[in-house]
Enzyme design. Structure first.
Site, PDB file in Angstrom:
ATOM      1  CB  VAL A 151      -0.952  -0.002   1.213  1.00  0.00           C
ATOM      2  CG1 VAL A 151      -1.652   1.355   1.349  1.00  0.00           C
ATOM      3  CG2 VAL A 151      -1.983  -1.107   1.061  1.00  0.00           C
ATOM      4  CE1 TYR A 152       4.928   5.780   2.797  1.00  0.00           C
ATOM      5  CE2 TYR A 152       6.871   4.445   2.376  1.00  0.00           C
ATOM      6  CZ  TYR A 152       6.297   5.660   2.695  1.00  0.00           C
ATOM      7  OH  TYR A 152       7.093   6.757   2.906  1.00  0.00           O
ATOM      8  CB  ALA A 153       5.367   0.423  -2.720  1.00  0.00           C
ATOM      9  CB  SER A 155       0.640   5.899  -1.425  1.00  0.00           C
ATOM     10  OG  SER A 155       1.777   5.815  -0.588  1.00  0.00           O
ATOM     11  CE  LYS A 156       5.830   8.314   0.384  1.00  0.00           C
ATOM     12  NZ  LYS A 156       6.003   9.768   0.561  1.00  0.00           N
TER      13      LYS A 156
END
Length: 239
Positions: A151-153, A155-156
């Site tokens: 999820v974090y990747a 978004s980035k």
């Protein structure tokens, strides 16, 4: 940077506050924006007590009326904006099957929608007749992926794609876009209970080192732009 208006959204964190101090040192009029106004007020006071000029303002990057209010207050009180530094964002490092959907939504709303909302609103209120700058922090997770960072990747990577598309749209404009892909930085990011990683903060980049990179990116000669920069700690920070 004398009298340039620099808006740092996420100004209470390590990178935001260090960047604010760096620009204020060079005579910029710095505005620190955060959901928690008390935090940025402390940073602004420190800058002002040391002879700089800084202002604190409250903003929810995911709320359109809040972002518009922030921007109009800055323009009405100080003038149009020269530099936008999007230093805000949230992290989550967890196995995919264990991620709470509510957390996933919050991360994407903040990192992706918030970046869109702040950038669009501020760019409508930047100086038209002078060169302006927008600095983004996709981080190395916006360039490389790793375990438990789905999820974090996502978004980035979205921030990277968003910014590169803006560069294509704005080629005839006066705005310079810089993407900073940072490895581990010693900030409160690692204190979030949703970031399940064991790290060695003492081996990470410092916020001051990142602030120097931001200042370098914004202060390129008029005929050039620092599009992308990758900065990693000398030693791998994971254990």
């Amino acid at each position: 940077m004398e009298n340039k208006i620099v808006l740092i959204v996420g100004g209470s964190g390590g990178i935001g506050s260090a960047t604010a101090k760096r620009f204020a040192k060079e005579g910029a009029r710095v505005v620190l924006a955060s959901r928690n106004k008390a935090n940025v007020e402390r940073v602004a006071k420190e800058i002002n007590d040391n002879g700089g000029e800084a202002f604190a303002i409250e903003v929810d990057a995911t709320n359109q009326s809040s972002v518009e209010k922030m921007t109009s207050e800055i323009v009405n009180q100080l003038g149009k904006i020269d530099v936008l530094v999007n230093a805000f964002g949230q992290g989550i490092i967890q196995p995919f099957m264990e991620i709470d959907p509510k957390d996933a939504k919050e991360i994407i709303d903040t990192n992706v929608y918030g970046t869109f909302l702040v950038t669009q609103t501020v760019m409508k209120n930047m100086k038209e007749d002078e060169t302006t700058s927008v600095v983004m922090f996709p981080g190395t997770m916006g360039k490389f992926v790793m375990k438990n960072a789905s999820v974090y990747a996502a978004s980035k990577f979205a921030i990277q794609g968003f910014t590169k598309a803006l560069i294509e749209e704005q080629r005839r404009g006066k705005t310079k876009f810089s993407l900073l892909y940072l490895g581990g930085v010693d900030t409160p990011f690692w204190d979030d209970e949703r970031v399940n990683m064991r790290v060695k903060k003492e081996m990470m980049l410092t916020p001051g080192e990142v602030a120097e990179a931001v200042f370098y990116a914004v202060n390129q000669p008029s005929g050039s732009v620092m599009n992308e920069m990758v900065i990693q700690p000398e030693s791998h920070q994971l254990v």
